[in-house]
Design a protein around this motif. Structure first.
Motif: not given
Length: 116
Positions: A17-22, A27-28, A56-60, A81-85
């Motif tokens: 939730v923190f990295v991918t969604m927030i 950013a997306a 995002t994968r690198f941050i994970h 992130i495509l959906v959010i973008a």
């Protein structure tokens, strides 16, 4: 609860939730808004999101000991992130169509417009 949805996240739900969604989702969304304001085509936004999903994968990997080269979790991050973008792009585009072409279009909800 942490391992129940292992298909969506690899370590913990809060990390996802923190990295991918927030972080990446914010950013997306802003990238989608920028793409709409620049009248860019959809394929160009997809290219930007492919790069953002790699970051995002690198941050994970760097911060939370996730896997760097996991294709499955890369695709999961990319889809989110495509959906959010595209939501960000569509919200901005509907405002543009209703404002700049108000003689031809009215806003129809948050994500759409309709002909007058």
């Amino acid at each position: 609860m942490e391992k129940e949805f292992g298909l969506l996240w690899e370590v913990s739900a809060s990390e996802f939730v923190f990295v991918t969604m927030i972080l990446a989702g914010g950013a997306a969304y802003m990238t989608g808004r920028a793409a709409a304001r620049g009248w860019m085509p959809n394929w160009q936004l997809v290219i930007y999101m492919v790069l953002l999903a790699a970051a995002t994968r690198f941050i994970h990997f760097a911060l939370f000991s996730g896997s760097l080269l996991s294709l499955y979790y890369y695709v999961v991050d990319l889809v989110v992130i495509l959906v959010i973008a595209f939501i960000g792009m569509r919200v901005t585009r509907s405002g543009q169509m209703a404002t700049q072409y108000r003689f031809a279009y009215d806003r129809s909800g948050v994500l759409g417009w309709k002909k007058r």
